[in-house]
Motif scaffolding. Structure first.
Motif, PDB file in Angstrom:
ATOM      1  N   ALA A 126       0.816  -1.215   0.000  1.00 15.99           N
ATOM      2  CA  ALA A 126       0.000   0.000   0.000  1.00 15.99           C
ATOM      3  C   ALA A 126       0.852   1.270   0.000  1.00 15.99           C
ATOM      4  O   ALA A 126       0.365   2.343  -0.369  1.00 15.99           O
ATOM      5  N   PHE A 127       2.133   1.150   0.399  1.00 12.42           N
ATOM      6  CA  PHE A 127       3.020   2.309   0.466  1.00 12.42           C
ATOM      7  C   PHE A 127       4.066   2.292  -0.651  1.00 12.42           C
ATOM      8  O   PHE A 127       4.987   3.113  -0.646  1.00 12.42           O
ATOM      9  N   MET A 128       3.904   1.391  -1.593  1.00 13.29           N
ATOM     10  CA  MET A 128       4.908   1.219  -2.640  1.00 13.29           C
ATOM     11  C   MET A 128       5.183   2.505  -3.413  1.00 13.29           C
ATOM     12  O   MET A 128       6.344   2.890  -3.643  1.00 13.29           O
ATOM     13  N   GLU A 129       4.120   3.195  -3.842  1.00  9.92           N
ATOM     14  CA  GLU A 129       4.311   4.353  -4.709  1.00  9.92           C
ATOM     15  C   GLU A 129       5.053   5.488  -4.015  1.00  9.92           C
ATOM     16  O   GLU A 129       5.687   6.306  -4.679  1.00  9.92           O
ATOM     17  N   ARG A 130       4.984   5.531  -2.691  1.00 10.18           N
ATOM     18  CA  ARG A 130       5.702   6.585  -1.972  1.00 10.18           C
ATOM     19  C   ARG A 130       7.209   6.456  -2.162  1.00 10.18           C
ATOM     20  O   ARG A 130       7.933   7.454  -2.207  1.00 10.18           O
ATOM     21  N   PHE A 131       7.679   5.206  -2.286  1.00  7.80           N
ATOM     22  CA  PHE A 131       9.116   4.976  -2.287  1.00  7.80           C
ATOM     23  C   PHE A 131       9.688   4.602  -3.650  1.00  7.80           C
ATOM     24  O   PHE A 131      10.839   4.910  -3.933  1.00  7.80           O
ATOM     25  N   ASN A 234     -14.287  -4.171  -4.536  1.00  8.58           N
ATOM     26  CA  ASN A 234     -12.897  -4.614  -4.689  1.00  8.58           C
ATOM     27  C   ASN A 234     -12.780  -5.791  -5.651  1.00  8.58           C
ATOM     28  O   ASN A 234     -11.825  -5.882  -6.434  1.00  8.58           O
ATOM     29  N   GLY A 235     -13.737  -6.716  -5.574  1.00  5.15           N
ATOM     30  CA  GLY A 235     -13.668  -7.915  -6.384  1.00  5.15           C
ATOM     31  C   GLY A 235     -13.583  -7.615  -7.863  1.00  5.15           C
ATOM     32  O   GLY A 235     -12.820  -8.257  -8.603  1.00  5.15           O
ATOM     33  N   LEU A 236     -14.359  -6.653  -8.331  1.00  4.50           N
ATOM     34  CA  LEU A 236     -14.326  -6.277  -9.746  1.00  4.50           C
ATOM     35  C   LEU A 236     -13.210  -5.289 -10.047  1.00  4.50           C
ATOM     36  O   LEU A 236     -12.550  -5.383 -11.084  1.00  4.50           O
ATOM     37  N   ILE A 244      -5.624   0.766 -12.784  1.00  4.57           N
ATOM     38  CA  ILE A 244      -6.962   0.989 -12.214  1.00  4.57           C
ATOM     39  C   ILE A 244      -7.337   2.461 -12.315  1.00  4.57           C
ATOM     40  O   ILE A 244      -8.084   2.868 -13.202  1.00  4.57           O
ATOM     41  N   TYR A 245      -6.803   3.270 -11.411  1.00  8.09           N
ATOM     42  CA  TYR A 245      -7.171   4.686 -11.374  1.00  8.09           C
ATOM     43  C   TYR A 245      -6.162   5.591 -12.062  1.00  8.09           C
ATOM     44  O   TYR A 245      -6.496   6.722 -12.426  1.00  8.09           O
ATOM     45  N   PHE A 246      -4.927   5.097 -12.201  1.00  8.94           N
ATOM     46  CA  PHE A 246      -3.868   5.949 -12.730  1.00  8.94           C
ATOM     47  C   PHE A 246      -3.088   5.243 -13.833  1.00  8.94           C
ATOM     48  O   PHE A 246      -2.886   4.035 -13.777  1.00  8.94           O
ATOM     49  N   SER A 247      -2.651   6.038 -14.810  1.00  8.55           N
ATOM     50  CA  SER A 247      -1.887   5.505 -15.937  1.00  8.55           C
ATOM     51  C   SER A 247      -0.509   5.071 -15.477  1.00  8.55           C
ATOM     52  O   SER A 247       0.198   5.825 -14.800  1.00  8.55           O
ATOM     53  N   LYS A 248      -0.118   3.872 -15.871  1.00 12.81           N
ATOM     54  CA  LYS A 248       1.218   3.401 -15.500  1.00 12.81           C
ATOM     55  C   LYS A 248       2.301   4.078 -16.344  1.00 12.81           C
ATOM     56  O   LYS A 248       3.480   4.001 -15.998  1.00 12.81           O
ATOM     57  N   TYR A 411      -1.207  -1.814 -12.122  1.00 11.64           N
ATOM     58  CA  TYR A 411      -0.545  -0.630 -11.566  1.00 11.64           C
ATOM     59  C   TYR A 411      -1.543   0.138 -10.703  1.00 11.64           C
ATOM     60  O   TYR A 411      -2.687   0.357 -11.110  1.00 11.64           O
ATOM     61  N   TYR A 412      -1.107   0.528  -9.505  1.00 13.20           N
ATOM     62  CA  TYR A 412      -2.008   1.211  -8.581  1.00 13.20           C
ATOM     63  C   TYR A 412      -1.926   2.730  -8.671  1.00 13.20           C
ATOM     64  O   TYR A 412      -2.946   3.411  -8.719  1.00 13.20           O
ATOM     65  N   GLY A 413      -0.738   3.279  -8.648  1.00 10.07           N
ATOM     66  CA  GLY A 413      -0.601   4.730  -8.718  1.00 10.07           C
ATOM     67  C   GLY A 413      -0.449   5.365  -7.348  1.00 10.07           C
ATOM     68  O   GLY A 413      -0.795   4.774  -6.316  1.00 10.07           O
ATOM     69  N   PRO A 414       0.041   6.615  -7.319  1.00  9.07           N
ATOM     70  CA  PRO A 414       0.422   7.269  -6.060  1.00  9.07           C
ATOM     71  C   PRO A 414      -0.743   7.654  -5.160  1.00  9.07           C
ATOM     72  O   PRO A 414      -0.565   7.812  -3.962  1.00  9.07           O
ATOM     73  N   LEU A 415      -1.932   7.816  -5.710  1.00  9.60           N
ATOM     74  CA  LEU A 415      -3.083   8.250  -4.910  1.00  9.60           C
ATOM     75  C   LEU A 415      -4.190   7.200  -4.916  1.00  9.60           C
ATOM     76  O   LEU A 415      -5.373   7.531  -4.789  1.00  9.60           O
ATOM     77  N   HIS A 416      -3.810   5.942  -5.043  1.00  8.04           N
ATOM     78  CA  HIS A 416      -4.804   4.868  -5.154  1.00  8.04           C
ATOM     79  C   HIS A 416      -5.733   4.823  -3.948  1.00  8.04           C
ATOM     80  O   HIS A 416      -6.960   4.790  -4.102  1.00  8.04           O
ATOM     81  N   ASP A 417      -5.179   4.820  -2.750  1.00  7.54           N
ATOM     82  CA  ASP A 417      -6.009   4.648  -1.560  1.00  7.54           C
ATOM     83  C   ASP A 417      -6.977   5.809  -1.361  1.00  7.54           C
ATOM     84  O   ASP A 417      -8.149   5.608  -1.015  1.00  7.54           O
TER      85      ASP A 417
END
Length: 455
Positions: A126-131, A234-236, A244-248, A411-417
């Motif tokens: 969950a903190f991957m994009e920060r680092f 979440n399942g879908l 998902i929400y952000f371009s990789k 890819y999740y992106g920096p502001l996923h949560d």
């Protein structure tokens, strides 16, 4: 090794490198060799080397203490003790916490101050994009030999810690959280559904079939099929292709145009309006009580959420595990990374390759419930030997493994949560306030774009 000033000491360092390689399992093949190698390359221990000195007369390896900031419940401290037995010059100093936010904030502070970071840091996904966007603060594991290990791990898991251009590897994968369908066999039987995992999985193997079964279940039992909006969404959501929400590619917000995001939102709205999604809040006491009381039919969740279900002791023997429709997702898991402030990158890398090899991932699963990220573990006899009586005698490790191998890289992106929370709040308004779904969607998109603009 550093600090050697004579040829005999240099030769001893070379011998120690080969000894470490033999014990570390650095190839990722799970050799599990933790014995101390006392033989000289020539064959017998205690013989003479090229300098004329016996092995016993040579200087010991440099003492190295590795600092390790670990997260949550693991068996890494016990494994580190094993490692020290085989490598007496390597010792460890652990700092463990279960507070994810404080754990990662502490590293952010240390990296900003260029002081105080550990040799090894356990980084939660969950903190991957920060680092990962600050590669100058970490050792690139590809530079230390990680390319040789890549094929041992699940592809999607490995890519979570790989830079977009593929040139930088931030960490080695630890555990994963593959998502499945936990279902009540007694309620399934009451609704006329198959109670065995294969039969239940087949009955809901598409999202359309899932919705049809859900509506029929609620009609027959008077209970919601699924427990709550967040987990259905979440399942879908997690089955989105690539992102998902952000371009990789450039990190821009694409959630408003990604058809999978809108599909997940509309599908959850459908469940709300048809009455087969319950009105509970994740982690609330009311939700916990509903689990225990059998107030719903299924829960869509990761492997580790089984611990929450087990807290409902009265339900033992009434649960089994099926597969999600059309694919799977992942929730949670971490990586072992090496901050550049660490002065012992070679020794730290050798240790993390050992502690995360096949044999030790199996140990971590058995000892701490960390579900392995190396698929070769799934075919080990001891991995599938335990039938879980709480889950009606099912070998649940097999169910999780099947899910893990269905997951695709995303890819999740920096502001996923933050983005995810805004959308889920919109769904909550539809559920609790009977708000208009389209207006809630439009409001959520506006809030997210404002968030992105300000970040």
């Amino acid at each position: 090794m550093k600090g050697f000033k004579s040829w005999s000491m240099l030769l001893m360092s070379i011998i120690m490198v080969f000894s470490l390689a033999a014990c570390s399992g650095g190839s990722g093949n799970g050799s599990g060799n933790t014995g101390t190698n006392t033989e000289a390359p020539g064959g017998s221990s205690g013989g003479n080397d090229e300098t004329g000195k016996t092995n016993e007369e040579q200087a010991p390896a440099e003492k190295v203490e590795l600092t390790f900031w670990s997260l949550g419940t693991t068996n890494y401290e016990e494994l580190a003790k094993e490692y020290t037995q085989a490598h007496p010059n390597i010792t460890f100093k652990f700092q463990n916490t279960s507070d994810q936010t404080a754990h990662h904030n502490n590293l952010t502070t240390a990296l900003s101050a260029n002081s105080g970071a550990p040799d090894i840091f356990q980084l939660e996904i969950a903190f991957m994009e920060r680092f990962i966007n600050n590669p100058d603060k970490f050792y690139n594991l590809y530079d230390l030999g990680a390319k040789e290990l890549e094929g041992n791990y699940l592809e999607w898991k490995w890519k979570q810690a790989t830079s977009v251009d593929g040139s930088f590897q931030l960490g080695l994968p630890t555990d994963i959280g593959p998502t499945v369908v936990y279902y009540r066999t007694d309620l399934a039987e009451q609704a006329g559904l198959p109670t065995d995992p294969d039969g239940f999985s087949a009955a809901i193997d598409s999202w359309d079939k899932f919705a049809s079964v859900a509506k029929d279940f609620t009609s027959k039992t008077g209970k919601p099929f699924a427990d709550l909006t967040d987990l259905v969404y979440n399942g879908l959501r997690d089955q989105s292709a690539d992102q998902i929400y952000f371009s990789k590619e450039d990190g821009s917000f694409i959630g408003d145009s990604n058809p999978e995001v809108r599909k997940a939102y509309d599908y959850t709205v459908k469940g709300i309006q048809e009455g087969w999604i319950g009105n509970w809040i994740l982690w609330s006491p009311e939700w916990q009580k509903a689990i225990n009381d059998g107030d719903f039919g299924v829960m869509l969740g990761p492997a580790w959420i089984a611990g929450t279900i087990r807290n409902a002791k009265d339900t033992a023997g009434k649960w089994q595990i099926a597969q999600l429709p059309e694919g799977a997702g992942n929730w949670g898991g971490s990586f072992l990374t090496l901050p550049k402030e660490g002065k012992h990158s070679k020794e730290a890398y050798e240790f993390i390759t050992w502690v995360l090899n096949k044999d030790n991932q199996l140990k971590s699963f058995k000892d701490s419930g960390l579900f392995p990220s190396i698929p070769a573990v799934y075919s080990e006899p001891s991995f599938t030997e335990d039938k879980d009586e709480f889950f009606s005698g099912q070998v649940i490790s097999e169910a999780y493994a099947k899910s893990a191998e269905r997951i695709k890289p995303v890819y999740y992106g920096p502001l996923h949560d933050q983005t995810d929370t805004i959308i889920k709040n919109a769904l909550k308004n539809v559920l609790e306030k009977k708000a208009d779904p389209q207006k809630e969607w439009d409001s959520a998109m506006k809030q997210i774009k404002t968030l992105v603009d300000r970040s």
